[in-house]
Write a protein that holds these residues in place. Structure first.
Motif, mmCIF file in Angstrom:
data_model
loop_
_atom_site.group_PDB
_atom_site.id
_atom_site.type_symbol
_atom_site.label_atom_id
_atom_site.label_comp_id
_atom_site.label_asym_id
_atom_site.label_seq_id
_atom_site.Cartn_x
_atom_site.Cartn_y
_atom_site.Cartn_z
ATOM 1 N N PRO A 70 0.847 -1.204 0.000
ATOM 2 C CA PRO A 70 0.000 0.000 0.000
ATOM 3 C C PRO A 70 0.879 1.250 0.000
ATOM 4 C CG PRO A 70 -0.665 -1.521 1.749
ATOM 5 C CD PRO A 70 0.643 -2.014 1.225
ATOM 6 N N THR A 71 0.456 2.287 -0.709
ATOM 7 C CA THR A 71 1.319 3.456 -0.867
ATOM 8 C C THR A 71 1.594 4.173 0.453
ATOM 9 O OG1 THR A 71 -0.645 4.675 -1.549
ATOM 10 C CG2 THR A 71 0.798 3.881 -3.295
ATOM 11 N N ASP A 72 0.597 4.159 1.382
ATOM 12 C CA ASP A 72 0.865 4.834 2.668
ATOM 13 C C ASP A 72 1.980 4.113 3.434
ATOM 14 O OD1 ASP A 72 -0.798 2.649 3.090
ATOM 15 O OD2 ASP A 72 -1.785 3.527 4.842
ATOM 16 N N LYS A 73 2.005 2.767 3.328
ATOM 17 C CA LYS A 73 3.070 2.001 3.974
ATOM 18 C C LYS A 73 4.399 2.239 3.259
ATOM 19 C CE LYS A 73 0.267 -0.287 6.768
ATOM 20 N NZ LYS A 73 0.200 -0.007 8.186
ATOM 21 N N LEU A 74 4.322 2.334 1.940
ATOM 22 C CA LEU A 74 5.546 2.538 1.152
ATOM 23 C C LEU A 74 6.244 3.830 1.567
ATOM 24 C CD1 LEU A 74 7.320 1.473 -1.166
ATOM 25 C CD2 LEU A 74 5.879 2.744 -2.753
ATOM 26 N N GLU A 81 6.105 5.225 4.527
ATOM 27 C CA GLU A 81 6.731 5.000 5.837
ATOM 28 C C GLU A 81 7.979 4.117 5.704
ATOM 29 O OE1 GLU A 81 5.859 6.721 8.429
ATOM 30 O OE2 GLU A 81 4.256 7.596 7.216
ATOM 31 N N ILE A 82 7.878 3.084 4.869
ATOM 32 C CA ILE A 82 9.037 2.197 4.645
ATOM 33 C C ILE A 82 10.206 3.013 4.065
ATOM 34 C CG2 ILE A 82 9.912 0.253 3.248
ATOM 35 C CD1 ILE A 82 7.042 -0.979 3.520
ATOM 36 N N SER A 83 9.869 3.906 3.142
ATOM 37 C CA SER A 83 10.917 4.750 2.525
ATOM 38 C C SER A 83 11.641 5.568 3.577
ATOM 39 C CB SER A 83 10.296 5.709 1.500
ATOM 40 O OG SER A 83 9.626 4.996 0.525
ATOM 41 N N LYS A 84 10.864 6.123 4.499
ATOM 42 C CA LYS A 84 11.479 6.949 5.555
ATOM 43 C C LYS A 84 12.423 6.097 6.414
ATOM 44 C CE LYS A 84 7.552 10.102 6.114
ATOM 45 N NZ LYS A 84 6.335 10.254 6.931
ATOM 46 N N ILE A 85 11.955 4.896 6.769
ATOM 47 C CA ILE A 85 12.774 4.004 7.593
ATOM 48 C C ILE A 85 14.035 3.580 6.828
ATOM 49 C CG2 ILE A 85 12.821 1.740 8.742
ATOM 50 C CD1 ILE A 85 9.755 2.165 9.277
ATOM 51 N N ALA A 86 13.855 3.244 5.562
ATOM 52 C CA ALA A 86 14.998 2.820 4.739
ATOM 53 C C ALA A 86 16.009 3.960 4.630
ATOM 54 C CB ALA A 86 14.515 2.389 3.359
ATOM 55 N N HIS A 87 15.487 5.149 4.441
ATOM 56 C CA HIS A 87 16.355 6.320 4.298
ATOM 57 C C HIS A 87 17.157 6.572 5.582
ATOM 58 C CE1 HIS A 87 17.733 9.923 2.379
ATOM 59 N NE2 HIS A 87 17.353 10.664 3.420
ATOM 60 N N LYS A 88 16.514 6.273 6.715
ATOM 61 C CA LYS A 88 17.160 6.501 8.005
ATOM 62 C C LYS A 88 18.225 5.438 8.307
ATOM 63 C CE LYS A 88 15.796 6.969 12.882
ATOM 64 N NZ LYS A 88 14.606 6.983 13.759
ATOM 65 N N TYR A 89 17.938 4.184 7.965
ATOM 66 C CA TYR A 89 18.831 3.103 8.404
ATOM 67 C C TYR A 89 19.803 2.565 7.355
ATOM 68 C CZ TYR A 89 16.242 3.053 12.754
ATOM 69 O OH TYR A 89 15.688 3.411 13.944
ATOM 70 N N SER A 90 19.525 2.806 6.078
ATOM 71 C CA SER A 90 20.476 2.340 5.071
ATOM 72 C C SER A 90 21.655 3.304 5.049
ATOM 73 C CB SER A 90 19.828 2.301 3.683
ATOM 74 O OG SER A 90 20.848 2.082 2.720
ATOM 75 N N LYS A 91 22.854 2.760 5.332
ATOM 76 C CA LYS A 91 24.047 3.620 5.378
ATOM 77 C C LYS A 91 24.365 4.184 3.996
ATOM 78 C CE LYS A 91 25.167 2.762 9.725
ATOM 79 N NZ LYS A 91 24.613 3.764 10.658
ATOM 80 N N LYS A 92 23.799 3.582 2.959
ATOM 81 C CA LYS A 92 24.093 4.069 1.623
ATOM 82 C C LYS A 92 22.852 4.670 0.960
ATOM 83 C CE LYS A 92 27.495 2.564 -1.717
ATOM 84 N NZ LYS A 92 28.106 1.458 -2.426
ATOM 85 N N GLY A 93 21.740 4.649 1.686
ATOM 86 C CA GLY A 93 20.504 5.227 1.149
ATOM 87 C C GLY A 93 19.966 4.503 -0.069
ATOM 88 N N VAL A 94 19.985 3.159 -0.014
ATOM 89 C CA VAL A 94 19.459 2.400 -1.160
ATOM 90 C C VAL A 94 18.609 1.215 -0.697
ATOM 91 C CG1 VAL A 94 21.050 2.828 -3.079
ATOM 92 C CG2 VAL A 94 21.723 1.245 -1.254
ATOM 93 N N GLN A 124 10.118 -10.349 -5.062
ATOM 94 C CA GLN A 124 9.202 -9.208 -5.012
ATOM 95 C C GLN A 124 9.217 -8.401 -3.721
ATOM 96 O OE1 GLN A 124 5.550 -11.519 -5.968
ATOM 97 N NE2 GLN A 124 5.537 -10.404 -7.876
ATOM 98 N N SER A 125 10.178 -8.631 -2.839
ATOM 99 C CA SER A 125 10.162 -7.890 -1.587
ATOM 100 C C SER A 125 11.200 -6.769 -1.573
ATOM 101 C CB SER A 125 10.394 -8.842 -0.409
ATOM 102 O OG SER A 125 9.234 -9.616 -0.185
ATOM 103 N N ILE A 126 10.907 -5.764 -0.748
ATOM 104 C CA ILE A 126 11.831 -4.642 -0.606
ATOM 105 C C ILE A 126 12.942 -5.051 0.362
ATOM 106 C CG2 ILE A 126 12.073 -2.283 0.304
ATOM 107 C CD1 ILE A 126 9.062 -1.896 -0.484
ATOM 108 N N GLU A 127 14.182 -4.801 -0.024
ATOM 109 C CA GLU A 127 15.311 -5.074 0.865
ATOM 110 C C GLU A 127 16.022 -3.755 1.176
ATOM 111 O OE1 GLU A 127 16.615 -9.500 -0.736
ATOM 112 O OE2 GLU A 127 17.468 -7.767 -1.737
#
Lengths: 80, 322
Positions: free
Chosen positions: B54-58, B60-73, B80-83
């Motif tokens: 769902p786009t609302d979850k996406l 939020e997931i983007s924000k979390i990924a942006h915060k915790y991925s040391k390389k921002g990717v 089919q899953s987001i890593e």
């Protein structure tokens, strides 16, 4: 079945590839009134495999089909 | 460090909310934390059954990924899953907490039922014959993480085009529809014979009406969709069940074991298949190898009551397996 039905227009889509043949049909139908009939000429092969399915899925009715050599002549009645 | 953190039972000390806490890798039961080449860095695989988010979850997931991925990717996994890439393992507790807060879960790796994959299915894809997304959701809720001898991959394809590659899955369900023709509305227009890509329908030279060859039919439903008058109709929908496929270094093609299995039987097929695999397989052995070693006919015998009339002959199944 509907030999007396008079189409308001004809689209000769021979040589027009998928999905442009469907897009042209769709645009034409959009300019018409509900219940009006459009004549569409489609090549055998991919066009006749795909376009009738899509016309049906858009809510229109295929009221007559004639096979003529390597193409088909369809009468499509505009739906909702 | 071990490749999969889920296999570690040791604890490490991490700082959480200003105080030092123990992080128990054993508690991260679902797995999905995959060691990277880079020291201390892991890939965190999220659970996206059927690849639907769902786009609302996406957001939020983007924000979390942006915060915790040391390389921002991020990377979109082959299932089919987001890593989220480049995550420091010391951040796991915080990351998991943030994911939980938005109601999202981490995926799995290792010897268990994986996140199911699926195409769009009949909800919005014109070719779709089955609700693959609903089934993927069901499998994720009911079977995700079930321990097995080796990885166990399930997928759903909505039609014979088989985008979800059921032939390469441990257990695959591919949508099928049995066509049925009735004379009265047929006008002999011959569109069905043109629409059939398998040569399963020919037109009678005199009347234009269809001559149907069921042996050639792959149950895609193109004739039903193309028929202008509704003379071709759906007699029944269901799944072609394939078992024992895999990709990897030594790919195996799945065996077709049942046809027109209805939606409501799918959970039972999965449950009993896993039961058979756990009773007959060996640790580290994919179910395809178990079938080869023990025999497809033994599996079919076990599944007799589940498949019923939908079973495909053992002989048929065996010779397809080569």
């Amino acid at each position: 079945m509907s030999a007396e039905v008079k189409p308001v227009d004809t689209l000769d889509l021979r040589g027009v590839l998928c999905p442009m043949n469907f897009v042209k049909t769709k645009l034409k139908l959009e300019s018409m009134q509900k219940g009006e009939v459009l004549e569409v000429i489609l090549d055998s092969g991919e066009p006749i495999q795909n376009v009738p399915k899509s016309i049906k899925e858009e809510g229109h009715k295929i009221i007559d089909v004639k096979k003529e050599e390597d193409h088909f002549r369809l009468l499509v009645e505009k739906g909702e | 460090m071990d490749r999969f953190i889920e296999d570690k039972t040791t604890r490490v000390e991490v700082s959480l909310d200003g105080e030092t806490k123990k992080l128990d890798f054993g508690e991260l039961k679902t797995g999905g934390f995959i060691k990277q080449r880079q020291r201390d860095l892991f890939t965190v695989r999220l659970r996206c059954p059927g690849g639907r988010v769902p786009t609302d979850k996406l957001i939020e997931i983007s924000k979390i990924a942006h915060k915790y991925s040391k390389k921002g990717v991020i990377h979109l996994s082959f299932r089919q899953s987001i890593e989220i890439l480049y995550v420091d393992y010391k951040d796991f507790p915080e990351l998991v907490k943030e994911l939980e807060a938005i109601g999202w879960k981490v995926a799995s790796c290792g010897p268990r039922v994986r996140v199911p994959t699926a195409c769009g299915g009949c909800e919005y894809n014109p070719n779709g014959l089955t609700d693959t997304q609903a089934l993927a959701k069901m499998v994720d809720e009911k079977f995700f993480g079930t321990p097995t001898h080796h990885k166990f991959k399930i997928s759903f394809s909505g039609c014979p085009i088989d985008c979800a590659r059921t032939r390469e899955m441990d257990l695959g369900f591919q949508g099928v529809v049995e066509p049925e023709w009735e004379e009265p509305p047929c006008t002999g227009c011959t569109i069905c014979a043109e629409a059939c890509k398998e040569g399963a329908i020919e037109s009678d030279p005199d009347t234009g009406k269809p001559i149907y060859y069921p042996d050639k039919c792959i149950y895609c439903g193109d004739c039903i969709r193309a028929c202008p008058t509704g003379a071709w109709r759906a007699k029944r929908y269901g799944h072609l069940v394939r078992i024992g496929g895999k990709h990897g270094r030594w790919p195996m093609e799945a065996v077709e074991v049942a046809l027109f299995v209805p939606d409501e039987k799918v959970p039972e097929v999965i449950e009993k298949t896993i039961e058979w695999y756990m009773a007959n397989g060996m640790r580290g052995e994919r179910i395809g190898k178990t079938l080869e070693r023990v025999g497809v006919e033994k599996y079919l015998e076990f599944m007799k009551d589940v498949f019923g009339d939908n079973v495909l002959e053992a002989k048929e199944a065996a010779c397809q397996q080569k």
